[in-house]
Design a protein around this motif. Structure first.
Motif, PDB file in Angstrom:
ATOM      1  N   LYS A 266       0.864  -1.176   0.000  1.00 56.59           N
ATOM      2  CA  LYS A 266       0.000   0.000   0.000  1.00 56.59           C
ATOM      3  C   LYS A 266       0.900   1.224   0.000  1.00 56.59           C
ATOM      4  N   TRP A 267       0.934   1.925  -1.131  1.00 57.62           N
ATOM      5  CA  TRP A 267       1.918   3.004  -1.254  1.00 57.62           C
ATOM      6  C   TRP A 267       1.684   4.127  -0.259  1.00 57.62           C
ATOM      7  N   SER A 268       0.448   4.240   0.252  1.00 59.75           N
ATOM      8  CA  SER A 268       0.175   5.297   1.228  1.00 59.75           C
ATOM      9  C   SER A 268       0.889   5.049   2.551  1.00 59.75           C
ATOM     10  N   MET A 269       1.332   3.796   2.800  1.00 59.52           N
ATOM     11  CA  MET A 269       1.982   3.463   4.074  1.00 59.52           C
ATOM     12  C   MET A 269       3.497   3.543   4.017  1.00 59.52           C
ATOM     13  N   TYR A 270       4.081   3.434   2.816  1.00 53.95           N
ATOM     14  CA  TYR A 270       5.541   3.305   2.711  1.00 53.95           C
ATOM     15  C   TYR A 270       6.121   4.518   1.991  1.00 53.95           C
ATOM     16  N   ARG A 271       6.117   5.635   2.700  1.00 52.24           N
ATOM     17  CA  ARG A 271       6.512   6.908   2.108  1.00 52.24           C
ATOM     18  C   ARG A 271       7.940   7.313   2.442  1.00 52.24           C
ATOM     19  N   THR A 272       8.410   6.968   3.623  1.00 52.09           N
ATOM     20  CA  THR A 272       9.733   7.405   4.066  1.00 52.09           C
ATOM     21  C   THR A 272      10.609   6.188   4.352  1.00 52.09           C
ATOM     22  N   GLU A 274      11.941   5.555   7.078  1.00 50.46           N
ATOM     23  CA  GLU A 274      11.526   5.052   8.387  1.00 50.46           C
ATOM     24  C   GLU A 274      10.380   4.060   8.244  1.00 50.46           C
ATOM     25  N   ASP A 275       9.491   4.307   7.255  1.00 50.75           N
ATOM     26  CA  ASP A 275       8.394   3.379   6.996  1.00 50.75           C
ATOM     27  C   ASP A 275       8.890   2.101   6.323  1.00 50.75           C
ATOM     28  N   ILE A 276       9.845   2.253   5.431  1.00 49.36           N
ATOM     29  CA  ILE A 276      10.282   1.155   4.559  1.00 49.36           C
ATOM     30  C   ILE A 276      11.215   0.184   5.277  1.00 49.36           C
ATOM     31  N   GLU A 277      12.059   0.694   6.163  1.00 50.53           N
ATOM     32  CA  GLU A 277      13.106  -0.145   6.755  1.00 50.53           C
ATOM     33  C   GLU A 277      12.605  -1.372   7.510  1.00 50.53           C
ATOM     34  N   PRO A 278      11.518  -1.289   8.305  1.00 45.95           N
ATOM     35  CA  PRO A 278      11.062  -2.514   8.980  1.00 45.95           C
ATOM     36  C   PRO A 278      10.740  -3.643   7.996  1.00 45.95           C
ATOM     37  N   LEU A 279      10.081  -3.303   6.899  1.00 49.54           N
ATOM     38  CA  LEU A 279       9.757  -4.308   5.890  1.00 49.54           C
ATOM     39  C   LEU A 279      11.020  -4.816   5.202  1.00 49.54           C
ATOM     40  N   MET A 280      11.942  -3.921   4.901  1.00 48.03           N
ATOM     41  CA  MET A 280      13.182  -4.314   4.236  1.00 48.03           C
ATOM     42  C   MET A 280      13.952  -5.316   5.097  1.00 48.03           C
ATOM     43  N   VAL A 281      14.021  -5.050   6.381  1.00 46.45           N
ATOM     44  CA  VAL A 281      14.715  -5.964   7.301  1.00 46.45           C
ATOM     45  C   VAL A 281      14.034  -7.332   7.306  1.00 46.45           C
ATOM     46  N   GLU A 282      12.699  -7.350   7.329  1.00 46.37           N
ATOM     47  CA  GLU A 282      11.964  -8.624   7.323  1.00 46.37           C
ATOM     48  C   GLU A 282      12.230  -9.421   6.051  1.00 46.37           C
ATOM     49  N   LEU A 283      12.289  -8.739   4.909  1.00 48.15           N
ATOM     50  CA  LEU A 283      12.565  -9.436   3.645  1.00 48.15           C
ATOM     51  C   LEU A 283      13.964 -10.033   3.640  1.00 48.15           C
TER      52      LEU A 283
END
Length: 419
Positions: A266-272, A274-283
């Motif tokens: 959902k692009w509205s959630m992953y703007r910065t 700070e938003d992206i890094e938790p998901l990136m770490v999980e991947l």
């Protein structure tokens, strides 16, 4: 001279949607699609023929599909059910031949060469399969028949799916009249980019490639794509001519060349960042965990992403070669972070994928004078053991507790979809 083989490629029509309609007789005459109705920006995983006739397509957004077809019934996927049905279908195939090779959850190759003397012609076996699978699961099967896997696959994709009987045989006797006139993008493993290359070379149909002398085709490919294209040229030329010596191998294919993981977002959630890094770490964690499970380390790390601000869109795919093969999270994660920051334009993300390639056996790796790699590997494998025993959320990074982390939601799913 050995007897020519008889290979079938059996495909389950609208597999997920067919299973859902079989479970719900009240939906028999209604347009049905499988997706998450609660996520309008999610994608359609499968659509039944009725829904397709109303313009619904696989991989389009749920909201778009519902706008096209107002009475569309969207059902949340049940991946464990689909896997169970697929395994049941495999058992049906194995009652016909012991040479069954799953190609995907809804496609399987069968070598029925040895079954013809007992069960009749290839077409009779195909009809037997259709009947047994339909009665057992409610799924209608399309069957491609050929002397090898390539021709059986192209028979299914290009002809069986359009044939009311759901059966078509493609052999070296009819390949010139049936297959060669088709546009080149209908050939197996030819996607949009390769189709564009062929079009610029003046090769518009499958027959245009098949009729070329192989050495001339290689020469043209080198001019277009460089000297390293010889292997590709030979593969495409053999495919166009229906040449494929590969056997049907029982069970899943074991050789792994790529380990990856990704998300549509959902692009509205992953703007910065700070938003992206938790998901990136999980991947990164999941890619490395899979690599350890399979016993491979990777030398090349790749990152793919798509971004948009609602007006303009952009995407990139970039890779980096590590100093040594690895599946350690801090090493792979550092490369992912560097690649992403270098190529991300700063718009909200709609997709993020991480890939590990150039794989090698993890039993042989380079030691380090300044870092105890064995201790690090043992530590990460110990964490894997705990997750295997108690579940993937037995140990998580603190960042997964943030609103953009998905670890807990994904733990309740199979393959990114609800079980």
């Amino acid at each position: 001279m050995p007897h020519e083989r008889t290979i079938l490629l059996v495909d389950g029509q609208s597999f997920y949607a067919s299973i859902e309609k079989a479970a719900r007789p009240d939906l028999k005459d209604k347009p049905v699609a499988v997706g998450d109705p609660a996520r309008k920006n999610g994608i359609i995983l499968a659509a039944c023929p009725i829904a397709k006739s109303r313009g619904v397509t696989t991989a389009e957004r749920v909201a778009e599909a519902m706008a096209k077809c107002r009475d569309l019934v969207v059902i949340r996927p049940r991946m464990q059910t689909y896997i169970s049905v697929s395994l049941l279908i495999t058992e049906i195939f194995e009652s016909i031949t012991d040479l069954v090779e799953p190609y995907s959850i809804d496609e399987q190759f069968l070598d029925v060469t040895g079954s013809i003397s007992l069960l009749g012609s290839a077409e009779e076996i195909a009809r037997l399969i259709q009947t047994r699978v339909k009665l057992s699961t409610g799924v209608w099967s399309r069957v491609g028949i050929g002397p090898n896997k390539i021709l059986a696959k192209m028979a299914t994709d290009n002809f069986s799916k359009k044939n009311p009987a759901g059966i078509f045989e493609l052999t070296h006797n009819n390949i010139e009249t049936e297959l060669w006139p088709l546009p080149v993008h209908k050939m197996f493993m030819v996607a949009r980019r390769m189709s564009a290359h062929f079009a610029r070379m003046g090769l518009h149909t499958i027959g245009d490639i098949a009729r070329l002398d192989l050495n001339e085709f290689k020469r043209q490919m080198r001019l277009r794509m460089g000297r390293q294209s010889d292997i590709q040229a030979e593969y495409y030329w053999q495919t166009a001519n229906g040449i494929d010596p590969s056997p049907v191998v029982p069970g899943m294919r074991s050789q792994i060349k790529v380990i990856n993981n990704g998300r549509a977002l959902k692009w509205s959630m992953y703007r910065t960042m700070e938003d992206i890094e938790p998901l990136m770490v999980e991947l990164v964690i999941e890619v490395c965990r899979r690599a350890r499970r399979y016993g491979y380390m990777g030398r090349v790390v790749a990152v793919g992403a798509a971004e948009t601000d609602g007006y303009q869109s952009s995407s990139f795919g970039r890779q980096m070669t590590l100093q040594r093969p690895s599946y350690l999270e801090h090493e792979v994660g550092a490369a992912v972070h560097e690649l992403f920051l270098k190529h991300w334009k700063g718009m909200p993300l709609t997709q993020l994928h991480i890939t590990l390639t150039d794989l090698s056996d993890d039993r042989v790796y380079q030691l380090d004078l300044f870092e105890d790699r064995e201790r690090l590997i043992r530590r990460e494998k110990a964490v894997d053991t705990l997750k295997d025993k108690f579940g993937p959320t037995a140990i998580v990074r603190a960042s997964s507790l943030l609103k953009t982390g998905q670890a807990f939601e994904r733990a309740a799913q199979i393959g990114g979809h609800w079980a």
